[in-house]
Structure formats: structure tokens, C-alpha cells
Design a protein around this motif. Structure first.
Motif, PDB file in Angstrom:
ATOM      1  N   LYS A  24      -3.072 -13.639   3.439  1.00 41.73           N
ATOM      2  CA  LYS A  24      -4.218 -13.024   2.719  1.00 41.73           C
ATOM      3  C   LYS A  24      -3.917 -11.556   2.700  1.00 41.73           C
ATOM      4  O   LYS A  24      -4.175 -10.811   1.500  1.00 41.73           O
ATOM      5  N   GLY A  25      -3.335 -10.863   3.497  1.00 41.90           N
ATOM      6  CA  GLY A  25      -2.961  -9.490   3.679  1.00 41.90           C
ATOM      7  C   GLY A  25      -3.991  -8.615   3.944  1.00 41.90           C
ATOM      8  O   GLY A  25      -3.737  -7.380   3.836  1.00 41.90           O
ATOM      9  N   CYS A  26      -5.118  -9.072   4.457  1.00 44.93           N
ATOM     10  CA  CYS A  26      -6.369  -8.247   5.057  1.00 44.93           C
ATOM     11  C   CYS A  26      -7.132  -9.008   6.123  1.00 44.93           C
ATOM     12  O   CYS A  26      -7.243 -10.311   6.054  1.00 44.93           O
ATOM     13  N   TYR A  44      -4.922  -4.027   6.289  1.00 45.24           N
ATOM     14  CA  TYR A  44      -4.510  -4.512   4.991  1.00 45.24           C
ATOM     15  C   TYR A  44      -3.019  -4.365   5.205  1.00 45.24           C
ATOM     16  O   TYR A  44      -2.518  -3.199   5.746  1.00 45.24           O
ATOM     17  N   ASP A  45      -2.257  -5.160   4.210  1.00 43.95           N
ATOM     18  CA  ASP A  45      -0.927  -4.731   4.177  1.00 43.95           C
ATOM     19  C   ASP A  45      -0.777  -4.250   2.820  1.00 43.95           C
ATOM     20  O   ASP A  45      -1.880  -4.096   1.989  1.00 43.95           O
ATOM     21  N   ALA A  46       0.309  -3.436   2.661  1.00 43.74           N
ATOM     22  CA  ALA A  46       0.593  -2.661   1.600  1.00 43.74           C
ATOM     23  C   ALA A  46       0.158  -3.321   0.008  1.00 43.74           C
ATOM     24  O   ALA A  46      -0.375  -2.879  -0.896  1.00 43.74           O
ATOM     25  N   LEU A  49      -3.489  -4.024  -0.167  1.00 43.48           N
ATOM     26  CA  LEU A  49      -4.229  -3.033  -0.571  1.00 43.48           C
ATOM     27  C   LEU A  49      -4.226  -2.446  -1.867  1.00 43.48           C
ATOM     28  O   LEU A  49      -4.991  -2.247  -2.767  1.00 43.48           O
ATOM     29  N   GLY A  50      -2.900  -2.473  -2.283  1.00 43.82           N
ATOM     30  CA  GLY A  50      -2.761  -2.195  -3.884  1.00 43.82           C
ATOM     31  C   GLY A  50      -3.373  -2.991  -4.996  1.00 43.82           C
ATOM     32  O   GLY A  50      -4.106  -2.305  -5.800  1.00 43.82           O
ATOM     33  N   GLN A  51      -3.437  -4.226  -4.500  1.00 43.39           N
ATOM     34  CA  GLN A  51      -4.320  -5.263  -5.326  1.00 43.39           C
ATOM     35  C   GLN A  51      -5.840  -4.843  -5.320  1.00 43.39           C
ATOM     36  O   GLN A  51      -6.693  -4.737  -6.140  1.00 43.39           O
ATOM     37  N   GLU A  52      -6.296  -4.551  -4.160  1.00 40.14           N
ATOM     38  CA  GLU A  52      -7.736  -4.208  -4.135  1.00 40.14           C
ATOM     39  C   GLU A  52      -8.167  -3.118  -4.682  1.00 40.14           C
ATOM     40  O   GLU A  52      -9.105  -2.861  -5.381  1.00 40.14           O
ATOM     41  N   ILE A  53      -7.301  -1.998  -4.337  1.00 36.07           N
ATOM     42  CA  ILE A  53      -7.530  -0.834  -5.154  1.00 36.07           C
ATOM     43  C   ILE A  53      -7.555  -0.766  -6.818  1.00 36.07           C
ATOM     44  O   ILE A  53      -8.538  -0.472  -7.595  1.00 36.07           O
ATOM     45  N   GLU A  54      -6.382  -1.299  -7.226  1.00 40.51           N
ATOM     46  CA  GLU A  54      -6.532  -1.733  -8.588  1.00 40.51           C
ATOM     47  C   GLU A  54      -7.507  -2.500  -9.367  1.00 40.51           C
ATOM     48  O   GLU A  54      -8.223  -2.138 -10.392  1.00 40.51           O
ATOM     49  N   SER A  55      -7.974  -3.486  -8.539  1.00 35.29           N
ATOM     50  CA  SER A  55      -9.180  -4.338  -8.919  1.00 35.29           C
ATOM     51  C   SER A  55     -10.412  -3.573  -9.040  1.00 35.29           C
ATOM     52  O   SER A  55     -11.169  -3.936  -9.873  1.00 35.29           O
ATOM     53  N   ILE A  70      -3.360   0.463   7.628  1.00 34.64           N
ATOM     54  CA  ILE A  70      -2.241  -0.238   6.945  1.00 34.64           C
ATOM     55  C   ILE A  70      -1.251  -0.786   7.839  1.00 34.64           C
ATOM     56  O   ILE A  70      -0.838   0.246   8.593  1.00 34.64           O
ATOM     57  N   VAL A  71      -0.889  -1.973   7.662  1.00 34.73           N
ATOM     58  CA  VAL A  71       0.092  -2.496   8.589  1.00 34.73           C
ATOM     59  C   VAL A  71       1.195  -3.040   7.844  1.00 34.73           C
ATOM     60  O   VAL A  71       0.880  -3.375   6.687  1.00 34.73           O
ATOM     61  N   ARG A  72       2.411  -3.316   8.263  1.00 36.55           N
ATOM     62  CA  ARG A  72       3.493  -4.052   7.508  1.00 36.55           C
ATOM     63  C   ARG A  72       3.173  -5.438   7.081  1.00 36.55           C
ATOM     64  O   ARG A  72       3.322  -5.990   5.919  1.00 36.55           O
TER      65      ARG A  72
END
Length: 98
Positions: A24-26, A44-46, A49-55, A70-72
């Protein structure tokens, strides 16, 4: 610098669904306790996080997440390493307690 005493807590059954969290990445069910204060951490993984911000931005909202880390990859090992760094480098002072 002396290491602060702290505890990092995940739900007791976390190992049973860690693979799902990683995919899931979070994950927002982790807590750290330092100096008598408890903090909920949002990992979050990067990519996620990008998907969440964009959404959020596409919805006309701002993105805000307290205690964002933020973790790998969102694994127990990576979260533990991140928390160790937060404590070692004195970054805990930037966290918002519960």
C-alpha cells in the motif's frame, strides 16, 4: 549526544499484515513515545506520497499530514530505522504530540 530513551510501537499483529502495508505504501498506526510524550507517525513511501499529494490537489484541497515520515519502503525495518534517526538527530522536537 546521548541517546534519548524511546519506544516505538506497532500494533501487536503488524507482522501478519506487513506485506499489505508495504504494498500500500503508507501506514499511520505507528507510535513513538519519547520523554513521556506520544506521537502518531504517518509513514509513506515516495510513490504513494506523490499519489496522495496529486489526488488532494486535483480535488482542490491542500495536502497536509502531521508527523509525516518518508521511507524507501514501508516495512518494519525501515520504520524502525527512521524512528532511530528521528531520535538520534533530535528531530522529535518537530513532531506534534497526541
Amino acid at each position: 549526544m546521548a541517546m534519548l530513551n524511546y519506544s516505538f510501537d506497532l500494533p501487536s499483529d503488524f507482522m501478519g499484515y506487513e506485506w499489505e502495508v508495504t504494498a500500500k505504501g503508507c501506514f499511520s498506526g505507528a507510535r513513538i513515545t519519547v520523554g513521556g510524550k506520544q506521537y502518531r507517525l504517518n509513514f509513506y513511501d515516495a510513490a504513494r506520497l506523490g499519489q496522495e499529494i496529486e489526488s488532494e490537489l486535483e480535488s482542490g484541497n491542500v495536502f497536509f499530514e502531521p508527523n509525516l515520515v518518508i521511507v524507501r519502503s514501508v516495512t518494519k525495518e525501515e520504520m524502525e530505522r527512521a524512528v532511530e534517526d528521528l531520535v538520534r538527530f533530535g528531530l522529535v522536537v518537530s513532531l506534534a504530540p497526541e
